[in-house]
Scaffold this motif. Sequence first.
Motif, PDB file in Angstrom:
ATOM      1  N   CYS A  29     -13.283  -8.350   2.655  1.00 54.32           N
ATOM      2  CA  CYS A  29     -11.959  -8.952   2.712  1.00 54.32           C
ATOM      3  C   CYS A  29     -12.004 -10.393   3.209  1.00 54.32           C
ATOM      4  CB  CYS A  29     -11.044  -8.128   3.621  1.00 54.32           C
ATOM      5  SG  CYS A  29     -10.780  -6.437   3.034  1.00 54.32           S
ATOM      6  N   CYS A  71      -8.270  -4.973  -0.589  1.00 55.13           N
ATOM      7  CA  CYS A  71      -8.195  -5.048   0.871  1.00 55.13           C
ATOM      8  C   CYS A  71      -6.856  -4.551   1.401  1.00 55.13           C
ATOM      9  CB  CYS A  71      -8.439  -6.484   1.336  1.00 55.13           C
ATOM     10  SG  CYS A  71     -10.151  -7.000   1.124  1.00 55.13           S
ATOM     11  N   GLN A  72      -6.258  -3.634   0.667  1.00 54.80           N
ATOM     12  CA  GLN A  72      -4.990  -3.044   1.091  1.00 54.80           C
ATOM     13  C   GLN A  72      -5.186  -1.541   1.276  1.00 54.80           C
ATOM     14  OE1 GLN A  72      -1.388  -4.940  -0.829  1.00 54.80           O
ATOM     15  NE2 GLN A  72      -2.922  -5.604  -2.311  1.00 54.80           N
ATOM     16  N   GLU A  73      -5.895  -1.222   2.327  1.00 53.18           N
ATOM     17  CA  GLU A  73      -6.250   0.173   2.598  1.00 53.18           C
ATOM     18  C   GLU A  73      -5.016   1.066   2.681  1.00 53.18           C
ATOM     19  OE1 GLU A  73      -9.024   3.161   3.186  1.00 53.18           O
ATOM     20  OE2 GLU A  73      -9.504   1.034   2.952  1.00 53.18           O
ATOM     21  N   TRP A  74      -3.951   0.568   3.282  1.00 60.55           N
ATOM     22  CA  TRP A  74      -2.759   1.385   3.471  1.00 60.55           C
ATOM     23  C   TRP A  74      -2.121   1.764   2.137  1.00 60.55           C
ATOM     24  CZ3 TRP A  74       2.170  -0.061   1.909  1.00 60.55           C
ATOM     25  CH2 TRP A  74       2.340  -1.393   1.512  1.00 60.55           C
ATOM     26  N   LYS A  75      -2.230   0.889   1.154  1.00 54.81           N
ATOM     27  CA  LYS A  75      -1.678   1.215  -0.157  1.00 54.81           C
ATOM     28  C   LYS A  75      -2.490   2.303  -0.851  1.00 54.81           C
ATOM     29  CE  LYS A  75       0.886  -2.923  -1.516  1.00 54.81           C
ATOM     30  NZ  LYS A  75       1.068  -3.953  -2.577  1.00 54.81           N
ATOM     31  N   ARG A  76      -3.784   2.300  -0.630  1.00 51.26           N
ATOM     32  CA  ARG A  76      -4.625   3.320  -1.256  1.00 51.26           C
ATOM     33  C   ARG A  76      -4.376   4.689  -0.627  1.00 51.26           C
ATOM     34  NH1 ARG A  76      -8.919  -0.587  -0.695  1.00 51.26           N
ATOM     35  NH2 ARG A  76     -10.188   0.843   0.510  1.00 51.26           N
ATOM     36  N   THR A  77      -4.280   4.721   0.702  1.00 52.47           N
ATOM     37  CA  THR A  77      -4.036   6.005   1.363  1.00 52.47           C
ATOM     38  C   THR A  77      -2.600   6.481   1.166  1.00 52.47           C
ATOM     39  OG1 THR A  77      -3.500   4.850   3.435  1.00 52.47           O
ATOM     40  CG2 THR A  77      -5.783   5.554   3.120  1.00 52.47           C
ATOM     41  N   LEU A  78      -1.686   5.545   0.887  1.00 44.88           N
ATOM     42  CA  LEU A  78      -0.289   5.914   0.686  1.00 44.88           C
ATOM     43  C   LEU A  78      -0.119   6.822  -0.530  1.00 44.88           C
ATOM     44  CD1 LEU A  78       2.672   5.520   1.565  1.00 44.88           C
ATOM     45  CD2 LEU A  78       2.776   3.561   0.014  1.00 44.88           C
ATOM     46  N   THR A  81      -0.637  10.313   0.652  1.00 42.09           N
ATOM     47  CA  THR A  81       0.460  10.703   1.543  1.00 42.09           C
ATOM     48  C   THR A  81       1.728  10.997   0.750  1.00 42.09           C
ATOM     49  OG1 THR A  81      -0.458   9.326   3.305  1.00 42.09           O
ATOM     50  CG2 THR A  81       1.837   9.998   3.522  1.00 42.09           C
ATOM     51  N   GLN A 440      -6.514  12.099   8.340  1.00 43.15           N
ATOM     52  CA  GLN A 440      -6.604  11.272   9.551  1.00 43.15           C
ATOM     53  C   GLN A 440      -7.741  11.698  10.481  1.00 43.15           C
ATOM     54  OE1 GLN A 440      -4.560   8.744   9.319  1.00 43.15           O
ATOM     55  NE2 GLN A 440      -3.610   9.694   7.520  1.00 43.15           N
TER      56      GLN A 440
END
Length: 503
Positions: A29, A71-78, A81, A440
């Motif tokens: 990143c 570099c958008q880890e939260w979008k991948r894990t979203l 979810t 998690q």
Amino acid sequence: MVPECESTPPKFETNGWGLWALPEDGGRCSRLTPLGDSCVPESFHLNQTQSCSSWVYETDNSIISEFGLACQEWKRTLVGTVHSAGMFFALALTAYVSDAFGRRSAFILTAVSAGVVGVCRAFSNSYTLYVVLEFVEATVGSGVYSTGFILALEMVGLEQRVLGGNIISCTFAIGQVMVALVAWAVPYWRTLTLIIYAPSILFVLYCFALQESVRWLLSKGRKKEAAAIIFKAASINKKKLSPATIKQLTEETDDSSKSVQETVTPVASEVPKKQSLFIQVIRSKTLVSRLCICSFWWITLTFIYYGLSINSVSLAGNSYVNYILTSLVEIPGYAISVVTLDRFGRKSSIITAFFICGIALIALPFVPYIVSLSALVDCNLSTGIQWLQITLNMIGKLSISMAFSSIYIYTSELMPTEVRHSLLGACSMFGRIGSLLAPQTPLLMEYWESLPYLIFGIMAVTSGLLMLLTPETLRVRLPDTVQQAENINIAPRTKHKTDIIVD
């Protein structure tokens, strides 16, 4: 991407220049700040970095490269979810449709809806649309497994419940293997999505081939439809129905005496209206406590099942092969439950599976300490104990798979036909808490590498102990009413061959 050093077209391998153009962690990143336009060590700052504005991907097969999620880890894990959230709503929605309008209608609706939305998702032109369709697909289609399971369970007699339930579980594992093989052969995500979801649309043809659950029809008072299905099945299979079944299917309720009595009975003495099923369940301490216990079982099962898959780092190598192996290891667990559930009972079999899983996973964190001690004495012994760690992981996965398939059967047998899918759906819905928390668990490794396994083991043992509070259902007919479900402990048991209705 480092424009000063990239070839045309850019390649994923740095061919050496990454040593002076990227940070020590390899760069993903960020990059070292350039001091010039050439690709030489002197043209980059030694420790000052800046954020990257573009990236080079190893492959172009996934949504990560297509939607620029490097570099958008939260979008991948979203995505995962959102899918779990959709499943949470799906279970309640599908359970209502199943209990109100029939298992057949719910099964066909969820199967076809998942196919339609899945095909639409393959043509997503943005990350936002992809996530929205992911949620919709999970909401309308995730209930197909539980609906099909209940429909199949209610179609077979007492002796075939365990075999039928575990055949379905085995097909689930085989389905995972097939997905891995297809993904291996066709890695591009759009094509893969079409291949997986498009065939589901063909389930609309089940409207002409699939029959409704006879038990559900009888619970709704639709005796003529149930009789037609049973007599047709008996004719095709050249089977003779028992007298008790024929009587139950053909006997009509005699309303004449009731009508006469109503004409002479004062209006003031009218019989109170029957309580709604929801009120009956809520007022039943037995069913409420049973629902709470079942919910904890399901949270444990999903938490451990998905957690072991996520934290299974012992198997190195090809990711497709690893996924196939972790799927295939479930099948022996299902096969064992076929033998044990009818021979030793539901409770004994599931308790044993929970305890074996718990002991294996509680022991696993202490293996590294044994390895470190044995290495001082015998290097060969140290290597052997490292394999023990892999073995314990596989034993845990096998045992939890056995418990998972058995709990599906056992939970269905504890609940009355009138609200079976609703209560099973409630347990499964609470189970989504486990699948939400499982991703998690790798974060716990920052505190202690083996902490997730210790938590898995403790929850498995706790669930095994809770099994002591519920009744045995071996050789007991499926309860149709709330009262029958409450009295499973004292219900008569039989070793004789039975049929789908009088079991």
